[in-house]
Design a protein around this motif. Structure first.
Motif, PDB file in Angstrom:
ATOM      1  N   THR A 223       0.849  -1.178   0.000  1.00 44.33           N
ATOM      2  CA  THR A 223       0.000   0.000   0.000  1.00 44.33           C
ATOM      3  C   THR A 223       0.891   1.236   0.000  1.00 44.33           C
ATOM      4  OG1 THR A 223      -1.747  -1.127   1.234  1.00 44.33           O
ATOM      5  CG2 THR A 223      -1.763   1.278   1.256  1.00 44.33           C
ATOM      6  N   CYS A 224       0.872   1.956  -1.099  1.00 41.28           N
ATOM      7  CA  CYS A 224       1.695   3.155  -1.242  1.00 41.28           C
ATOM      8  C   CYS A 224       0.987   4.111  -2.191  1.00 41.28           C
ATOM      9  CB  CYS A 224       3.081   2.806  -1.778  1.00 41.28           C
ATOM     10  SG  CYS A 224       4.210   4.229  -1.903  1.00 41.28           S
ATOM     11  N   PRO A 225       0.782   5.356  -1.796  1.00 38.65           N
ATOM     12  CA  PRO A 225       1.116   5.953  -0.496  1.00 38.65           C
ATOM     13  C   PRO A 225       0.248   5.382   0.626  1.00 38.65           C
ATOM     14  CG  PRO A 225       0.727   7.642  -2.184  1.00 38.65           C
ATOM     15  CD  PRO A 225       0.211   6.358  -2.723  1.00 38.65           C
ATOM     16  N   VAL A 226       0.851   5.201   1.788  1.00 39.24           N
ATOM     17  CA  VAL A 226       0.116   4.709   2.942  1.00 39.24           C
ATOM     18  C   VAL A 226      -0.730   5.834   3.522  1.00 39.24           C
ATOM     19  CG1 VAL A 226       1.938   5.233   4.606  1.00 39.24           C
ATOM     20  CG2 VAL A 226       0.347   3.361   5.071  1.00 39.24           C
ATOM     21  N   GLY A 227      -1.879   5.489   4.086  1.00 42.30           N
ATOM     22  CA  GLY A 227      -2.763   6.498   4.668  1.00 42.30           C
ATOM     23  C   GLY A 227      -4.013   6.694   3.833  1.00 42.30           C
ATOM     24  N   LEU A 228      -5.070   7.196   4.460  1.00 37.97           N
ATOM     25  CA  LEU A 228      -6.314   7.468   3.748  1.00 37.97           C
ATOM     26  C   LEU A 228      -6.187   8.757   2.941  1.00 37.97           C
ATOM     27  CD1 LEU A 228      -9.101   6.643   6.378  1.00 37.97           C
ATOM     28  CD2 LEU A 228      -8.296   5.238   4.480  1.00 37.97           C
ATOM     29  N   PRO A 229      -6.492   8.714   1.654  1.00 36.91           N
ATOM     30  CA  PRO A 229      -6.374   9.933   0.847  1.00 36.91           C
ATOM     31  C   PRO A 229      -7.345  11.021   1.270  1.00 36.91           C
ATOM     32  CG  PRO A 229      -7.451   8.161  -0.396  1.00 36.91           C
ATOM     33  CD  PRO A 229      -6.937   7.546   0.863  1.00 36.91           C
ATOM     34  N   VAL A 241      -2.190  10.826  11.480  1.00 35.97           N
ATOM     35  CA  VAL A 241      -3.632  10.632  11.619  1.00 35.97           C
ATOM     36  C   VAL A 241      -4.178   9.858  10.427  1.00 35.97           C
ATOM     37  CG1 VAL A 241      -5.860  11.828  11.618  1.00 35.97           C
ATOM     38  CG2 VAL A 241      -4.024  12.632  13.100  1.00 35.97           C
ATOM     39  N   SER A 242      -3.709  10.195   9.238  1.00 39.17           N
ATOM     40  CA  SER A 242      -4.145   9.506   8.027  1.00 39.17           C
ATOM     41  C   SER A 242      -3.777   8.028   8.059  1.00 39.17           C
ATOM     42  CB  SER A 242      -3.511  10.185   6.804  1.00 39.17           C
ATOM     43  OG  SER A 242      -3.779   9.450   5.626  1.00 39.17           O
ATOM     44  N   ILE A 243      -2.549   7.739   8.487  1.00 41.33           N
ATOM     45  CA  ILE A 243      -2.090   6.347   8.562  1.00 41.33           C
ATOM     46  C   ILE A 243      -2.894   5.573   9.611  1.00 41.33           C
ATOM     47  CG2 ILE A 243      -0.149   4.859   9.175  1.00 41.33           C
ATOM     48  CD1 ILE A 243       1.713   7.008   8.007  1.00 41.33           C
ATOM     49  N   THR A 244      -3.084   6.182  10.771  1.00 39.80           N
ATOM     50  CA  THR A 244      -3.824   5.516  11.840  1.00 39.80           C
ATOM     51  C   THR A 244      -5.253   5.215  11.415  1.00 39.80           C
ATOM     52  OG1 THR A 244      -2.513   6.725  13.488  1.00 39.80           O
ATOM     53  CG2 THR A 244      -4.508   5.648  14.254  1.00 39.80           C
ATOM     54  N   ALA A 245      -5.892   6.165  10.745  1.00 39.97           N
ATOM     55  CA  ALA A 245      -7.262   5.955  10.285  1.00 39.97           C
ATOM     56  C   ALA A 245      -7.336   4.770   9.332  1.00 39.97           C
ATOM     57  CB  ALA A 245      -7.785   7.218   9.615  1.00 39.97           C
ATOM     58  N   GLN A 246      -6.362   4.645   8.447  1.00 34.87           N
ATOM     59  CA  GLN A 246      -6.346   3.518   7.520  1.00 34.87           C
ATOM     60  C   GLN A 246      -6.124   2.196   8.247  1.00 34.87           C
ATOM     61  OE1 GLN A 246      -3.022   3.116   4.677  1.00 34.87           O
ATOM     62  NE2 GLN A 246      -4.588   2.889   3.079  1.00 34.87           N
ATOM     63  N   LEU A 247      -5.176   2.180   9.174  1.00 33.47           N
ATOM     64  CA  LEU A 247      -4.895   0.948   9.920  1.00 33.47           C
ATOM     65  C   LEU A 247      -6.118   0.515  10.715  1.00 33.47           C
ATOM     66  CD1 LEU A 247      -1.286   1.584  11.318  1.00 33.47           C
ATOM     67  CD2 LEU A 247      -1.950   0.303   9.281  1.00 33.47           C
ATOM     68  N   GLN A 248      -6.762   1.451  11.392  1.00 33.72           N
ATOM     69  CA  GLN A 248      -7.939   1.100  12.183  1.00 33.72           C
ATOM     70  C   GLN A 248      -9.068   0.576  11.318  1.00 33.72           C
ATOM     71  OE1 GLN A 248      -8.572   4.689  14.815  1.00 33.72           O
ATOM     72  NE2 GLN A 248      -8.910   3.031  16.271  1.00 33.72           N
ATOM     73  N   SER A 249      -9.310   1.214  10.179  1.00 34.20           N
ATOM     74  CA  SER A 249     -10.410   0.776   9.318  1.00 34.20           C
ATOM     75  C   SER A 249     -10.184  -0.651   8.835  1.00 34.20           C
ATOM     76  CB  SER A 249     -10.566   1.726   8.129  1.00 34.20           C
ATOM     77  OG  SER A 249      -9.429   1.666   7.277  1.00 34.20           O
ATOM     78  N   LEU A 250      -8.937  -0.988   8.518  1.00 40.85           N
ATOM     79  CA  LEU A 250      -8.632  -2.341   8.050  1.00 40.85           C
ATOM     80  C   LEU A 250      -8.619  -3.344   9.196  1.00 40.85           C
ATOM     81  CD1 LEU A 250      -5.759  -1.472   5.538  1.00 40.85           C
ATOM     82  CD2 LEU A 250      -8.109  -2.135   4.981  1.00 40.85           C
ATOM     83  N   TYR A 251      -8.088  -2.933  10.342  1.00 39.05           N
ATOM     84  CA  TYR A 251      -7.989  -3.838  11.481  1.00 39.05           C
ATOM     85  C   TYR A 251      -9.363  -4.279  11.964  1.00 39.05           C
ATOM     86  CZ  TYR A 251      -6.926  -5.544  16.193  1.00 39.05           C
ATOM     87  OH  TYR A 251      -6.841  -6.308  17.331  1.00 39.05           O
ATOM     88  N   TYR A 252     -10.269  -3.328  12.118  1.00 35.01           N
ATOM     89  CA  TYR A 252     -11.585  -3.667  12.658  1.00 35.01           C
ATOM     90  C   TYR A 252     -12.491  -4.333  11.628  1.00 35.01           C
ATOM     91  CZ  TYR A 252     -10.342  -1.353  16.960  1.00 35.01           C
ATOM     92  OH  TYR A 252      -9.713  -1.034  18.151  1.00 35.01           O
ATOM     93  N   GLN A 253     -12.166  -4.212  10.346  1.00 31.60           N
ATOM     94  CA  GLN A 253     -12.895  -4.988   9.341  1.00 31.60           C
ATOM     95  C   GLN A 253     -12.683  -6.481   9.540  1.00 31.60           C
ATOM     96  OE1 GLN A 253     -11.924  -3.796   5.328  1.00 31.60           O
ATOM     97  NE2 GLN A 253     -12.613  -1.687   5.657  1.00 31.60           N
ATOM     98  N   GLY A 254     -11.474  -6.846   9.974  1.00 33.14           N
ATOM     99  CA  GLY A 254     -11.136  -8.249  10.128  1.00 33.14           C
ATOM    100  C   GLY A 254     -11.424  -8.817  11.504  1.00 33.14           C
ATOM    101  N   LYS A 255     -11.960  -7.994  12.417  1.00 31.18           N
ATOM    102  CA  LYS A 255     -12.247  -8.465  13.764  1.00 31.18           C
ATOM    103  C   LYS A 255     -13.714  -8.828  13.900  1.00 31.18           C
ATOM    104  CE  LYS A 255      -9.732  -8.263  16.853  1.00 31.18           C
ATOM    105  NZ  LYS A 255      -8.806  -9.280  17.413  1.00 31.18           N
ATOM    106  N   PRO A 256     -14.022 -10.019  14.412  1.00 30.82           N
ATOM    107  CA  PRO A 256     -15.432 -10.385  14.618  1.00 30.82           C
ATOM    108  C   PRO A 256     -16.054  -9.532  15.714  1.00 30.82           C
ATOM    109  CG  PRO A 256     -13.991 -12.015  15.631  1.00 30.82           C
ATOM    110  CD  PRO A 256     -13.102 -11.078  14.854  1.00 30.82           C
ATOM    111  N   ARG A 257     -17.301  -9.225  15.547  1.00 29.59           N
ATOM    112  CA  ARG A 257     -18.028  -8.452  16.557  1.00 29.59           C
ATOM    113  C   ARG A 257     -18.568  -9.411  17.600  1.00 29.59           C
ATOM    114  NH1 ARG A 257     -19.379  -3.228  15.426  1.00 29.59           N
ATOM    115  NH2 ARG A 257     -21.148  -3.361  16.843  1.00 29.59           N
ATOM    116  N   HIS A 258     -18.056  -9.298  18.818  1.00 26.59           N
ATOM    117  CA  HIS A 258     -18.510 -10.171  19.894  1.00 26.59           C
ATOM    118  C   HIS A 258     -19.822  -9.646  20.478  1.00 26.59           C
ATOM    119  CE1 HIS A 258     -15.015 -12.726  19.988  1.00 26.59           C
ATOM    120  NE2 HIS A 258     -14.221 -11.676  20.098  1.00 26.59           N
ATOM    121  N   GLN A 259     -20.717 -10.564  20.711  1.00 24.86           N
ATOM    122  CA  GLN A 259     -21.953 -10.183  21.380  1.00 24.86           C
ATOM    123  C   GLN A 259     -21.648  -9.811  22.829  1.00 24.86           C
ATOM    124  OE1 GLN A 259     -24.920 -13.213  21.332  1.00 24.86           O
ATOM    125  NE2 GLN A 259     -26.408 -12.028  22.511  1.00 24.86           N
TER     126      GLN A 259
END
Length: 281
Positions: A223-229, A241-259
């Motif tokens: 992923t280059c450039p890294v970060g949300l455009p 901030v841009s990089i963190t926002a991208q990492l969080q969006s991808l990280y939580y997409q792959g995490k199951p939502r626990h009841q």
């Protein structure tokens, strides 16, 4: 029991990324080993501080380890009659609240300790992750990194790739474009990363993709450039901030939502308010 008290144990567990449980006596009735409000902390191997010892503490530790095995954040309130369930002759009743905090499984590796890295670690300090920073410049080992971040001075950052945990997240922003490229090549030799990001302009991204393709690498993993455009700005903190926002969006997409489960507020109120009959000794 470990010599650390419960508050020191929380800090240690958080810094190490270990899962832990805080056990608190939220209500006591009759004769009990300790009064309400006392706490202890339990992790996978040790316990810190005490609720009074004996079978009560054994039951609490056993329950805490069961919560830790699920490796998720949850709460549980458990009433324990000391004579009937814990076989303790004091014969009172306690209500214990167990707050379980999952172990950190988000490992982020930062290659390059410059201005953007410094800004990024400040943000990542507030997130559930463990961070390693690699740089070949000793002057960046200033000892001011957050508790969840570890600086590692290495003459050859590329050689550190072999030591990284599979499924970790990797971001490259060194002071040397050739070093950036070498790191990209080394990382792209493996398929087990969750993320590979490279800082740079659109021109740098195009040149790197051309070189990587010519050298036989699958640049689609990069992923280059890294970060949300959508997050604009060129100041180090804006880029972070841009990089963190991208990492969080991808990280939580792959995490199951626990009841959400545990003890409801209505159940908690009943447990605290209901009269307890002291068992005969």
């Amino acid at each position: 029991m470990n010599p650390l008290n419960w508050s020191q144990a929380i800090v240690q567990c958080q810094q190490a990324g270990r899962g832990y449980v805080i056990a608190t006596l939220i209500n006591t009735q009759g004769s009990t080993p300790r009064d309400g409000g006392c706490k202890m902390v339990i992790d996978g191997e040790h316990s810190y501080d005490t609720l009074g010892g004996g079978q009560l503490e054994f039951i609490v530790i056993q329950q805490a380890r069961e919560l830790l095995a699920s490796n998720r954040n949850c709460q549980l309130v458990k009433p324990i009659p000391l004579a009937a369930e814990a076989a303790q002759c004091c014969g009172g009743n306690v209500v214990v609240m167990l707050e379980s905090f999952a172990a950190v499984d988000w490992q982020i590796n930062l290659f390059g300790a410059g201005h953007v890295c410094q800004a990024l670690t400040k943000i990542l300090a507030e997130l559930p992750c463990q961070v390693r920073v690699f740089d070949n410049r000793a002057e960046f080992d200033h000892g001011c990194y957050p508790a969840n971040c570890r600086f590692e001075h290495c003459s050859d950052p590329v050689s550190m790739v072999a030591e990284l945990a599979p499924s970790s997240w990797n971001i490259i922003f060194t002071h040397d474009h050739q070093l950036d490229y070498q790191l990209c090549c080394q990382l792209l030799q493996h398929q087990h990363w969750s993320f590979i990001g490279l800082i740079g302009s659109a021109t740098k991204a195009q040149r790197f993709r051309q070189r990587l393709q010519a050298d036989g690498f699958d640049h689609q993993q990069l992923t280059c450039p890294v970060g949300l455009p959508q997050v604009r700005g060129k100041q180090p903190m804006e880029v972070a901030v841009s990089i963190t926002a991208q990492l969080q969006s991808l990280y939580y997409q792959g995490k199951p939502r626990h009841q959400r489960n545990g003890t409801s507020w209505r159940q908690l109120r009943q447990l605290i308010q209901q009269p307890q009959v002291e068992t005969e000794r």
